[in-house]
Design a protein around this motif. Structure first.
Motif, PDB file in Angstrom:
ATOM      1  N   VAL A 120       0.774  -1.302  -0.182  1.00  0.00           N
ATOM      2  CA  VAL A 120       0.014   0.068  -0.109  1.00  0.00           C
ATOM      3  C   VAL A 120       0.838   1.183  -0.143  1.00  0.00           C
ATOM      4  N   SER A 121       1.945   1.109   0.702  1.00  0.00           N
ATOM      5  CA  SER A 121       2.729   2.398   0.702  1.00  0.00           C
ATOM      6  C   SER A 121       3.208   2.895  -0.355  1.00  0.00           C
ATOM      7  N   SER A 122       3.489   2.078  -1.429  1.00  0.00           N
ATOM      8  CA  SER A 122       4.079   2.409  -2.613  1.00  0.00           C
ATOM      9  C   SER A 122       3.115   3.403  -3.440  1.00  0.00           C
ATOM     10  N   LYS A 123       1.857   3.141  -2.942  1.00  0.00           N
ATOM     11  CA  LYS A 123       0.604   3.869  -3.982  1.00  0.00           C
ATOM     12  C   LYS A 123       0.144   5.086  -3.127  1.00  0.00           C
ATOM     13  N   ILE A 124       0.781   5.355  -2.241  1.00  0.00           N
ATOM     14  CA  ILE A 124       0.470   6.610  -1.447  1.00  0.00           C
ATOM     15  C   ILE A 124       1.274   7.659  -1.357  1.00  0.00           C
ATOM     16  N   SER A 125       0.972   8.952  -1.671  1.00  0.00           N
ATOM     17  CA  SER A 125       1.694  10.177  -1.778  1.00  0.00           C
ATOM     18  C   SER A 125       2.546  10.473  -0.439  1.00  0.00           C
ATOM     19  N   GLY A 126       3.713  10.852  -0.524  1.00  0.00           N
ATOM     20  CA  GLY A 126       4.329  11.521   0.677  1.00  0.00           C
ATOM     21  C   GLY A 126       3.944  12.198   1.513  1.00  0.00           C
ATOM     22  N   GLY A 127       3.048  13.345   1.315  1.00  0.00           N
ATOM     23  CA  GLY A 127       2.444  14.049   2.247  1.00  0.00           C
ATOM     24  C   GLY A 127       1.262  13.430   2.903  1.00  0.00           C
ATOM     25  N   THR A 128       0.540  12.692   2.345  1.00  0.00           N
ATOM     26  CA  THR A 128      -0.383  11.762   2.900  1.00  0.00           C
ATOM     27  C   THR A 128       0.209  10.911   3.877  1.00  0.00           C
ATOM     28  N   ILE A 129       1.368  10.218   3.731  1.00  0.00           N
ATOM     29  CA  ILE A 129       2.168   9.369   4.554  1.00  0.00           C
ATOM     30  C   ILE A 129       2.533  10.368   5.758  1.00  0.00           C
ATOM     31  N   THR A 130       3.157  11.490   5.688  1.00  0.00           N
ATOM     32  CA  THR A 130       3.502  12.426   6.648  1.00  0.00           C
ATOM     33  C   THR A 130       2.357  12.777   7.623  1.00  0.00           C
ATOM     34  N   LYS A 131       1.215  13.132   6.819  1.00  0.00           N
ATOM     35  CA  LYS A 131      -0.034  13.199   7.778  1.00  0.00           C
ATOM     36  C   LYS A 131      -0.430  12.128   8.617  1.00  0.00           C
ATOM     37  N   LEU A 132      -0.407  11.074   8.100  1.00  0.00           N
ATOM     38  CA  LEU A 132      -0.805   9.986   8.735  1.00  0.00           C
ATOM     39  C   LEU A 132      -0.032   9.581   9.951  1.00  0.00           C
ATOM     40  N   LEU A 133       1.333   9.672   9.883  1.00  0.00           N
ATOM     41  CA  LEU A 133       2.385   9.540  10.854  1.00  0.00           C
ATOM     42  C   LEU A 133       1.828  10.628  12.191  1.00  0.00           C
ATOM     43  N   ALA A 134       1.817  11.939  11.564  1.00  0.00           N
ATOM     44  CA  ALA A 134       1.746  13.022  12.546  1.00  0.00           C
ATOM     45  C   ALA A 134       0.282  13.012  13.365  1.00  0.00           C
ATOM     46  N   PHE A 135      -0.718  12.507  12.907  1.00  0.00           N
ATOM     47  CA  PHE A 135      -2.064  12.409  13.583  1.00  0.00           C
ATOM     48  C   PHE A 135      -1.875  11.099  14.412  1.00  0.00           C
ATOM     49  N   ILE A 136      -1.589  10.087  13.983  1.00  0.00           N
ATOM     50  CA  ILE A 136      -1.607   8.950  15.075  1.00  0.00           C
ATOM     51  C   ILE A 136      -0.617   9.030  16.148  1.00  0.00           C
ATOM     52  N   VAL A 137       0.668   9.864  16.002  1.00  0.00           N
ATOM     53  CA  VAL A 137       1.380   9.960  17.096  1.00  0.00           C
ATOM     54  C   VAL A 137       0.861  10.922  18.224  1.00  0.00           C
ATOM     55  N   ILE A 138       0.277  12.045  17.665  1.00  0.00           N
ATOM     56  CA  ILE A 138      -0.240  12.815  18.738  1.00  0.00           C
ATOM     57  C   ILE A 138      -1.399  12.209  19.463  1.00  0.00           C
ATOM     58  N   ILE A 139      -2.322  11.612  18.767  1.00  0.00           N
ATOM     59  CA  ILE A 139      -3.495  11.027  19.386  1.00  0.00           C
ATOM     60  C   ILE A 139      -3.052   9.882  20.471  1.00  0.00           C
ATOM     61  N   ILE A 140      -2.215   9.105  20.049  1.00  0.00           N
ATOM     62  CA  ILE A 140      -1.686   8.080  21.068  1.00  0.00           C
ATOM     63  C   ILE A 140      -0.843   8.719  22.365  1.00  0.00           C
ATOM     64  N   GLY A 141      -0.130   9.876  21.758  1.00  0.00           N
ATOM     65  CA  GLY A 141       0.593  10.645  23.044  1.00  0.00           C
ATOM     66  C   GLY A 141      -0.367  11.332  24.005  1.00  0.00           C
ATOM     67  N   ILE A 142      -1.337  11.777  23.375  1.00  0.00           N
ATOM     68  CA  ILE A 142      -2.600  12.510  24.458  1.00  0.00           C
ATOM     69  C   ILE A 142      -3.303  11.524  25.268  1.00  0.00           C
ATOM     70  N   LYS A 143      -3.543  10.140  24.698  1.00  0.00           N
ATOM     71  CA  LYS A 143      -4.197   9.053  25.221  1.00  0.00           C
ATOM     72  C   LYS A 143      -3.263   8.543  26.397  1.00  0.00           C
ATOM     73  N   LEU A 144      -2.060   8.326  26.240  1.00  0.00           N
ATOM     74  CA  LEU A 144      -1.187   7.947  26.907  1.00  0.00           C
ATOM     75  C   LEU A 144      -0.908   8.664  28.034  1.00  0.00           C
ATOM     76  N   MET A 145      -0.933   9.867  27.986  1.00  0.00           N
ATOM     77  CA  MET A 145      -0.661  11.135  29.112  1.00  0.00           C
ATOM     78  C   MET A 145      -1.788  11.056  30.071  1.00  0.00           C
ATOM     79  N   PHE A 146      -2.953  10.636  29.588  1.00  0.00           N
ATOM     80  CA  PHE A 146      -4.030  10.704  30.578  1.00  0.00           C
ATOM     81  C   PHE A 146      -4.510   9.118  31.110  1.00  0.00           C
ATOM     82  N   THR A 147      -3.592   8.416  30.722  1.00  0.00           N
ATOM     83  CA  THR A 147      -3.828   7.100  31.173  1.00  0.00           C
ATOM     84  C   THR A 147      -3.313   6.664  32.521  1.00  0.00           C
TER      85      THR A 147
END
Length: 257
Positions: free
Chosen positions: A230-257
């Motif tokens: 799948v990664s070979s068919k996704i644009s670089g910008g999309t990959i970067t945004k996917l990475l950014a959003f998931i790490v922020i969400i997990i970071g916030i969730k972990l902080m309040f666990t």
């Protein structure tokens, strides 16, 4: 039911992680801490085992696609070796609340940085960035800088059990001018080497929960192969945004666990 959930977690983490050039540990470890009674040291060691399994099984698809910068990946891996032992030493000496807070803040900070860079400047084409990178890839100065990056990643990998690909990809892209697609593949290649080395101490000291690793590993095996395709068919910008959003969400969730 718990074991089915672990397999699903492994699948989601590996397909997502492989797409963005990470082993998926940054998803697996927080969920293990939130959903099980594993200690931070055991969760990190088990996560690292799954990162190694995901990277080593996904790498063949990237080799076939010819997206791996071998020199860069090897130097990073060599530099990571001392870092992996340092990380293993630190994790068993850090209080649980410190581990979680540092992990969460690191993830949130990285996510914010990626979003800022992504919206501030559009990516250059993959071919253009690869050409620029190839010009300086073999220099001594470049090799030393990449080795230092490897030491940092090795330490983070063993300490958090998350591989470090989520940090390596932005460093390669914004620090060394590598295209996102080459950076993600090279990251997975490096992970396959230094995460395996980083596993030596946790295995010797019995910190890996092999039951959890086995059931997560079923999902990882399938998800890693799918993510590489799948990664070979996704644009670089999309990959970067996917990475950014998931790490922020997990970071916030972990902080309040």
């Amino acid at each position: 039911m718990m074991y089915i959930g672990l397999a699903v977690l492994g699948f989601i983490a590996s397909i997502y992680g492989t797409i963005i050039g990470a082993g998926g540990g940054f998803i697996i470890v927080p969920f293990l801490l939130m959903l099980t009674d594993l200690s931070p040291a055991t969760a990190a060691a088990t996560g690292l085992a799954l990162v190694f399994f995901n990277a080593s099984t996904s790498i063949f698809a990237f080799i076939k696609q010819k997206r791996i910068l071998l020199y860069t990946g090897l130097i990073i891996s060599i530099g990571a070796i001392p870092g992996t032992f340092l990380g293993s030493w630190l994790v068993v000496r850090s209080p649980e609340h410190v581990f979680k807070i540092v992990f969460a803040v690191t993830l949130i900070g990285l996510g914010a940085f990626l979003l800022w860079k992504n919206f501030r400047k559009a990516d250059k084409s993959a071919d253009a960035q690869k050409t620029e990178h190839a010009i300086h890839e073999m220099s001594w100065e470049y090799g030393i800088k990449i080795a230092l990056v490897g030491i940092l990643l090795g330490t983070i990998s063993s300490f958090f059990g998350i591989g470090g690909g989520w940090l390596l990809v932005p460093i390669l892209v914004y620090g060394f001018g590598v295209s996102v697609h080459y950076a993600t593949a090279t990251s997975i290649f490096s992970l396959a080497i230094y995460s395996g080395i980083g596993l030596i101490q946790p295995i010797i000291h019995g910190r890996v929960d092999w039951a959890v690793a086995a059931f997560c590993g079923i999902g990882v095996l399938i998800g890693g192969q799918a993510g590489a395709l799948v990664s070979s068919k996704i644009s670089g910008g999309t990959i970067t945004k996917l990475l950014a959003f998931i790490v922020i969400i997990i970071g916030i969730k972990l902080m309040f666990t």
